[in-house]
Design a protein around this motif. Sequence first.
Motif, PDB file in Angstrom:
ATOM      1  N   LEU A 196       0.930  -1.132   0.006  1.00  0.00           N
ATOM      2  CA  LEU A 196      -0.112  -0.099   0.114  1.00  0.00           C
ATOM      3  C   LEU A 196       0.878   1.250  -0.112  1.00  0.00           C
ATOM      4  N   VAL A 197       0.715   2.119  -1.030  1.00  0.00           N
ATOM      5  CA  VAL A 197       1.508   3.336  -1.067  1.00  0.00           C
ATOM      6  C   VAL A 197       0.375   4.364  -0.964  1.00  0.00           C
ATOM      7  N   ALA A 198       0.609   5.605  -0.064  1.00  0.00           N
ATOM      8  CA  ALA A 198      -0.189   6.597  -0.019  1.00  0.00           C
ATOM      9  C   ALA A 198       0.553   7.965   0.005  1.00  0.00           C
ATOM     10  N   ASN A 199       0.023   9.054  -0.520  1.00  0.00           N
ATOM     11  CA  ASN A 199       0.362  10.175  -0.042  1.00  0.00           C
ATOM     12  C   ASN A 199      -0.833  10.977   0.663  1.00  0.00           C
ATOM     13  N   ILE A 200      -0.781  11.476   1.683  1.00  0.00           N
ATOM     14  CA  ILE A 200      -1.591  12.036   2.483  1.00  0.00           C
ATOM     15  C   ILE A 200      -1.216  13.561   2.728  1.00  0.00           C
ATOM     16  N   ARG A 201      -2.279  14.269   2.511  1.00  0.00           N
ATOM     17  CA  ARG A 201      -2.058  15.682   2.839  1.00  0.00           C
ATOM     18  C   ARG A 201      -3.103  16.282   3.682  1.00  0.00           C
ATOM     19  N   VAL A 202      -2.418  16.221   4.915  1.00  0.00           N
ATOM     20  CA  VAL A 202      -3.215  16.509   6.139  1.00  0.00           C
ATOM     21  C   VAL A 202      -3.725  17.973   6.435  1.00  0.00           C
ATOM     22  N   GLN A 203      -5.087  18.074   6.899  1.00  0.00           N
ATOM     23  CA  GLN A 203      -5.668  19.534   6.865  1.00  0.00           C
ATOM     24  C   GLN A 203      -5.962  19.689   8.529  1.00  0.00           C
ATOM     25  N   ASP A 204      -6.357  18.408   9.132  1.00  0.00           N
ATOM     26  CA  ASP A 204      -6.509  18.863  10.705  1.00  0.00           C
ATOM     27  C   ASP A 204      -5.837  17.607  11.440  1.00  0.00           C
ATOM     28  N   LYS A 205      -4.638  18.137  12.118  1.00  0.00           N
ATOM     29  CA  LYS A 205      -3.871  17.073  12.750  1.00  0.00           C
ATOM     30  C   LYS A 205      -4.348  16.407  13.729  1.00  0.00           C
ATOM     31  N   GLU A 206      -5.335  16.965  14.620  1.00  0.00           N
ATOM     32  CA  GLU A 206      -5.729  16.179  15.615  1.00  0.00           C
ATOM     33  C   GLU A 206      -6.597  15.019  15.338  1.00  0.00           C
TER      34      GLU A 206
ATOM     35  N   LEU B 187       3.149  16.736  -5.896  1.00  0.00           N
ATOM     36  CA  LEU B 187       2.479  16.097  -4.476  1.00  0.00           C
ATOM     37  C   LEU B 187       3.405  16.591  -3.423  1.00  0.00           C
ATOM     38  N   ARG B 188       2.586  16.947  -2.274  1.00  0.00           N
ATOM     39  CA  ARG B 188       3.120  17.322  -0.985  1.00  0.00           C
ATOM     40  C   ARG B 188       2.330  16.459   0.003  1.00  0.00           C
ATOM     41  N   GLY B 189       2.747  16.129   1.121  1.00  0.00           N
ATOM     42  CA  GLY B 189       2.232  15.712   2.156  1.00  0.00           C
ATOM     43  C   GLY B 189       3.017  14.266   2.855  1.00  0.00           C
ATOM     44  N   VAL B 190       2.196  13.658   3.655  1.00  0.00           N
ATOM     45  CA  VAL B 190       3.104  12.543   4.224  1.00  0.00           C
ATOM     46  C   VAL B 190       2.785  11.193   3.273  1.00  0.00           C
ATOM     47  N   VAL B 191       4.081  10.604   3.099  1.00  0.00           N
ATOM     48  CA  VAL B 191       4.339   9.467   2.092  1.00  0.00           C
ATOM     49  C   VAL B 191       4.440   8.125   3.164  1.00  0.00           C
ATOM     50  N   MET B 192       3.317   7.101   2.852  1.00  0.00           N
ATOM     51  CA  MET B 192       3.462   6.067   3.604  1.00  0.00           C
ATOM     52  C   MET B 192       3.631   4.513   2.695  1.00  0.00           C
ATOM     53  N   MET B 193       4.412   3.820   3.132  1.00  0.00           N
ATOM     54  CA  MET B 193       4.536   2.540   2.348  1.00  0.00           C
ATOM     55  C   MET B 193       4.196   1.371   3.239  1.00  0.00           C
ATOM     56  N   ILE B 194       3.462   0.615   3.217  1.00  0.00           N
ATOM     57  CA  ILE B 194       3.146  -0.362   3.982  1.00  0.00           C
ATOM     58  C   ILE B 194       3.362  -1.898   3.159  1.00  0.00           C
ATOM     59  N   GLU B 195       3.906  -2.840   3.538  1.00  0.00           N
ATOM     60  CA  GLU B 195       4.275  -3.984   3.183  1.00  0.00           C
ATOM     61  C   GLU B 195       3.202  -5.009   3.590  1.00  0.00           C
ATOM     62  N   PHE B 196       2.725  -5.846   2.924  1.00  0.00           N
ATOM     63  CA  PHE B 196       1.792  -7.255   3.331  1.00  0.00           C
ATOM     64  C   PHE B 196       2.252  -8.548   2.689  1.00  0.00           C
ATOM     65  N   ASP B 197       1.948  -9.457   3.171  1.00  0.00           N
ATOM     66  CA  ASP B 197       2.227 -10.730   2.734  1.00  0.00           C
ATOM     67  C   ASP B 197       2.006 -11.147   1.310  1.00  0.00           C
TER      68      ASP B 197
ATOM     69  N   LYS C 221      -7.767  -7.152   1.571  1.00  0.00           N
ATOM     70  CA  LYS C 221      -8.445  -7.509   2.482  1.00  0.00           C
ATOM     71  C   LYS C 221      -8.417  -6.416   3.664  1.00  0.00           C
ATOM     72  N   PHE C 222      -7.172  -6.001   3.999  1.00  0.00           N
ATOM     73  CA  PHE C 222      -6.905  -5.023   4.815  1.00  0.00           C
ATOM     74  C   PHE C 222      -7.596  -3.866   4.558  1.00  0.00           C
ATOM     75  N   TYR C 223      -7.386  -3.152   3.221  1.00  0.00           N
ATOM     76  CA  TYR C 223      -8.049  -1.952   2.847  1.00  0.00           C
ATOM     77  C   TYR C 223      -9.618  -2.074   2.807  1.00  0.00           C
TER      78      TYR C 223
ATOM     79  N   GLN D 102      -6.544  15.069   2.345  1.00  0.00           N
ATOM     80  CA  GLN D 102      -6.828  14.138   0.959  1.00  0.00           C
ATOM     81  C   GLN D 102      -5.707  13.287   0.645  1.00  0.00           C
ATOM     82  N   THR D 103      -6.136  12.283   0.175  1.00  0.00           N
ATOM     83  CA  THR D 103      -5.276  11.158  -0.034  1.00  0.00           C
ATOM     84  C   THR D 103      -5.299  10.468  -1.203  1.00  0.00           C
ATOM     85  N   ASP D 104      -3.952  10.332  -1.713  1.00  0.00           N
ATOM     86  CA  ASP D 104      -3.683   9.465  -3.170  1.00  0.00           C
ATOM     87  C   ASP D 104      -3.342   7.997  -2.397  1.00  0.00           C
ATOM     88  N   LEU D 105      -3.991   6.908  -2.625  1.00  0.00           N
ATOM     89  CA  LEU D 105      -3.601   5.746  -2.102  1.00  0.00           C
ATOM     90  C   LEU D 105      -3.702   4.532  -3.112  1.00  0.00           C
ATOM     91  N   MET D 106      -2.777   3.732  -3.267  1.00  0.00           N
ATOM     92  CA  MET D 106      -2.674   2.641  -4.345  1.00  0.00           C
ATOM     93  C   MET D 106      -2.244   1.296  -3.704  1.00  0.00           C
TER      94      MET D 106
END
Length: 96
Positions: free
Chosen positions: A6-16, A50-60, A67-69, A86-90
């Motif tokens: 799972l690869v995501a780029n997340i642009r956060v508007q509300d940190k809480e 693109l700006r924001g938090v980038v995340m990469m998660i590995e699954f089996d 199934k997770f998503y 706002q999120t771009d997720l693949m």
Amino acid sequence: MPKGYLVANIRVQDKEKFASFSGMAGPIIKAYGGKVLARGPNAERHEGDLRGVVMMIEFDNIETARKFYLSSEYQAAKAIRDECSQTDLMLIEGTE
């Protein structure tokens, strides 16, 4: 069998609210055997705007990533994420 990612780029508007999402998502990721490989706002961006938090998660495998998503647990967390970012997720299958 190749890993699933799972690869995501997340642009956060509300940190809480996003912190609430993160607190929910972490245990769900672990429950599906996910491993966070990278996370943070400081990706070296050489192309695109693109700006924001980038995340990469590995699954089996890709099926476990799906199934997770699609799980009701993650979809509940996603509803909170959708309110604060706002999120771009693949999902993508690994090559090996």
